[in-house]
Design a protein around this motif. Sequence first.
Motif, PDB file in Angstrom:
ATOM      1  N   GLU A  86      -3.511  -6.889  -2.557  1.00  0.00           N
ATOM      2  CA  GLU A  86      -3.736  -7.552  -3.842  1.00  0.00           C
ATOM      3  C   GLU A  86      -5.145  -7.286  -4.377  1.00  0.00           C
ATOM      4  O   GLU A  86      -5.387  -7.317  -5.577  1.00  0.00           O
ATOM      5  CB  GLU A  86      -3.530  -9.069  -3.696  1.00  0.00           C
ATOM      6  N   LEU A  87      -6.065  -6.982  -3.469  1.00  0.00           N
ATOM      7  CA  LEU A  87      -7.448  -6.718  -3.862  1.00  0.00           C
ATOM      8  C   LEU A  87      -7.669  -5.259  -4.277  1.00  0.00           C
ATOM      9  O   LEU A  87      -8.328  -4.984  -5.276  1.00  0.00           O
ATOM     10  CB  LEU A  87      -8.383  -7.062  -2.700  1.00  0.00           C
ATOM     11  N   ILE A  88      -7.072  -4.309  -3.523  1.00  0.00           N
ATOM     12  CA  ILE A  88      -7.465  -2.905  -3.688  1.00  0.00           C
ATOM     13  C   ILE A  88      -6.406  -1.994  -4.313  1.00  0.00           C
ATOM     14  O   ILE A  88      -6.703  -0.836  -4.618  1.00  0.00           O
ATOM     15  CB  ILE A  88      -7.894  -2.286  -2.340  1.00  0.00           C
ATOM     16  N   SER A  89      -5.196  -2.481  -4.510  1.00  0.00           N
ATOM     17  CA  SER A  89      -4.140  -1.597  -5.020  1.00  0.00           C
ATOM     18  C   SER A  89      -4.398  -1.191  -6.473  1.00  0.00           C
ATOM     19  O   SER A  89      -4.580  -2.047  -7.335  1.00  0.00           O
ATOM     20  CB  SER A  89      -2.779  -2.286  -4.928  1.00  0.00           C
ATOM     21  N   ILE A 125     -10.378   4.848  -9.520  1.00  0.00           N
ATOM     22  CA  ILE A 125     -10.626   4.894  -8.089  1.00  0.00           C
ATOM     23  C   ILE A 125      -9.393   4.361  -7.363  1.00  0.00           C
ATOM     24  O   ILE A 125      -8.595   3.603  -7.930  1.00  0.00           O
ATOM     25  CB  ILE A 125     -11.874   4.095  -7.671  1.00  0.00           C
ATOM     26  N   GLY A 126      -9.231   4.783  -6.119  1.00  0.00           N
ATOM     27  CA  GLY A 126      -8.116   4.331  -5.300  1.00  0.00           C
ATOM     28  C   GLY A 126      -8.491   4.440  -3.839  1.00  0.00           C
ATOM     29  O   GLY A 126      -9.329   5.263  -3.461  1.00  0.00           O
ATOM     30  N   PHE A 127      -7.867   3.605  -3.015  1.00  0.00           N
ATOM     31  CA  PHE A 127      -8.211   3.566  -1.598  1.00  0.00           C
ATOM     32  C   PHE A 127      -7.054   4.024  -0.713  1.00  0.00           C
ATOM     33  O   PHE A 127      -6.822   3.490   0.367  1.00  0.00           O
ATOM     34  CB  PHE A 127      -8.687   2.157  -1.214  1.00  0.00           C
ATOM     35  N   GLY A 128      -6.357   5.061  -1.189  1.00  0.00           N
ATOM     36  CA  GLY A 128      -5.266   5.628  -0.394  1.00  0.00           C
ATOM     37  C   GLY A 128      -5.741   6.226   0.911  1.00  0.00           C
ATOM     38  O   GLY A 128      -4.986   6.308   1.873  1.00  0.00           O
ATOM     39  N   ALA A 129      -7.013   6.647   0.973  1.00  0.00           N
ATOM     40  CA  ALA A 129      -7.522   7.285   2.181  1.00  0.00           C
ATOM     41  C   ALA A 129      -8.030   6.276   3.208  1.00  0.00           C
ATOM     42  O   ALA A 129      -7.703   6.374   4.386  1.00  0.00           O
ATOM     43  CB  ALA A 129      -8.632   8.275   1.827  1.00  0.00           C
ATOM     44  N   THR A 130      -8.829   5.294   2.793  1.00  0.00           N
ATOM     45  CA  THR A 130      -9.438   4.387   3.771  1.00  0.00           C
ATOM     46  C   THR A 130      -8.843   2.982   3.768  1.00  0.00           C
ATOM     47  O   THR A 130      -9.100   2.209   4.687  1.00  0.00           O
ATOM     48  CB  THR A 130     -10.957   4.279   3.531  1.00  0.00           C
ATOM     49  N   GLY A 131      -8.054   2.649   2.757  1.00  0.00           N
ATOM     50  CA  GLY A 131      -7.542   1.281   2.641  1.00  0.00           C
ATOM     51  C   GLY A 131      -6.636   0.864   3.782  1.00  0.00           C
ATOM     52  O   GLY A 131      -6.743  -0.258   4.288  1.00  0.00           O
ATOM     53  N   ASP A 133       0.024 -11.441   6.281  1.00  0.00           N
ATOM     54  CA  ASP A 133      -0.668 -12.128   5.183  1.00  0.00           C
ATOM     55  C   ASP A 133      -1.980 -11.419   4.832  1.00  0.00           C
ATOM     56  O   ASP A 133      -2.341 -11.295   3.657  1.00  0.00           O
ATOM     57  CB  ASP A 133      -0.963 -13.586   5.561  1.00  0.00           C
ATOM     58  N   GLU A 134      -2.690 -10.963   5.853  1.00  0.00           N
ATOM     59  CA  GLU A 134      -3.965 -10.282   5.623  1.00  0.00           C
ATOM     60  C   GLU A 134      -3.742  -8.933   4.934  1.00  0.00           C
ATOM     61  O   GLU A 134      -4.492  -8.559   4.024  1.00  0.00           O
ATOM     62  CB  GLU A 134      -4.708 -10.095   6.956  1.00  0.00           C
ATOM     63  N   ILE A 135      -2.712  -8.205   5.341  1.00  0.00           N
ATOM     64  CA  ILE A 135      -2.395  -6.920   4.716  1.00  0.00           C
ATOM     65  C   ILE A 135      -2.051  -7.122   3.238  1.00  0.00           C
ATOM     66  O   ILE A 135      -2.517  -6.385   2.372  1.00  0.00           O
ATOM     67  CB  ILE A 135      -1.225  -6.239   5.463  1.00  0.00           C
ATOM     68  N   MET A 176       0.820  -1.208   0.000  1.00  0.00           N
ATOM     69  CA  MET A 176       0.000   0.000   0.000  1.00  0.00           C
ATOM     70  C   MET A 176       0.855   1.259   0.000  1.00  0.00           C
ATOM     71  O   MET A 176       0.377   2.350   0.289  1.00  0.00           O
ATOM     72  CB  MET A 176      -0.947  -0.012   1.206  1.00  0.00           C
ATOM     73  N   GLY A 177       2.143   1.084  -0.265  1.00  0.00           N
ATOM     74  CA  GLY A 177       3.034   2.230  -0.291  1.00  0.00           C
ATOM     75  C   GLY A 177       3.278   2.814   1.079  1.00  0.00           C
ATOM     76  O   GLY A 177       3.662   3.980   1.205  1.00  0.00           O
ATOM     77  N   SER A 178       3.063   2.025   2.118  1.00  0.00           N
ATOM     78  CA  SER A 178       3.176   2.524   3.486  1.00  0.00           C
ATOM     79  C   SER A 178       3.869   1.497   4.374  1.00  0.00           C
ATOM     80  O   SER A 178       3.870   0.305   4.086  1.00  0.00           O
ATOM     81  CB  SER A 178       1.792   2.815   4.068  1.00  0.00           C
ATOM     82  N   LYS A 179       4.414   2.000   5.463  1.00  0.00           N
ATOM     83  CA  LYS A 179       5.054   1.123   6.433  1.00  0.00           C
ATOM     84  C   LYS A 179       4.026   0.667   7.464  1.00  0.00           C
ATOM     85  O   LYS A 179       3.278   1.487   8.000  1.00  0.00           O
ATOM     86  CB  LYS A 179       6.189   1.869   7.141  1.00  0.00           C
TER      87      LYS A 179
END
Length: 301
Positions: free
Chosen positions: A33-36, A136-142, A26-28, A1-4
Amino acid sequence: MGSKFDITIVADDSIAAVKNINLVIDEIVRIEELISEWKPSSQVSEINRNAGIKPVKVDKELFDLTKRALFFSEITNGAFDISIAAMDKIWRFDDSMQELPSQETLLKAIEKVGYQNIELNEIESSIFLKLPGMKIGFGATGKGYAADRGKHIMQQLQVKSGIVNASGDMATWGVQPNNKPWRIGIANPFNPYKSLQILGVNNAAITTSGDYQKYVEFNDKRYSHIINPKTGMPASGLISVTVIGENAETANGLSTSIMVLGYKKGLELLKNYPNYACLILTEKGTTKKSKNFNKILKTLK
């Protein structure tokens, strides 16, 4: 997700701790893989590729995540909008930008932004972006959603306490080994050696949206990664917004929205969420809290 991501849990031994932490990892990875929108194989990428062409059938999980994001768009009158991803080529925060985008460029990009053009079909579990070039992207809530899911998995496995920290979007539960609440420091961009406030919590979500880590500078002015969907320009006026409450995904949506809406309209929005409170740092260096801040903090201890 581009984040630590930082994962902390309390366990009886290191073997059990590593095993459980790996389950959260694994869950992250599964959620990414679903939302990126950066991974060609993700369902979000497939939705974006088919913008203006056809609806895409998606997993219920992604459908529901999108539905909740669109609800935020509606109650903020578009201050929060997952279709802001269409501007990913306009604003770049990787040191590659050489100049500010022109007004013409911004206006052209804004044409592809608009949550009203995201069509959900509950029966088919499909998502359709009506305009070619929409994204669309989920950078805010993902990240908040991933933190919530990590916490949920650990609680199902009866891990008594821990923190899943997705680059400042945190889901906490339980207490420290000394039976004291977790102590979470809110970053102070004006003084990195002193927190704005230290929060004691044992079952809370804490998220911070700010303009001080991901930004570009031109002519001594900082432009942050949090974009106002209506203007195409970075939000201004606030340095950071920290929201505390029950759920990291919701808190993340609120903190992002308040950054765009500003102090007064942001607090009006928060009235719709009585179980959430916020701490705001303005560009003048003053801190402001919602009236219910101390009350909510007490309920989360």
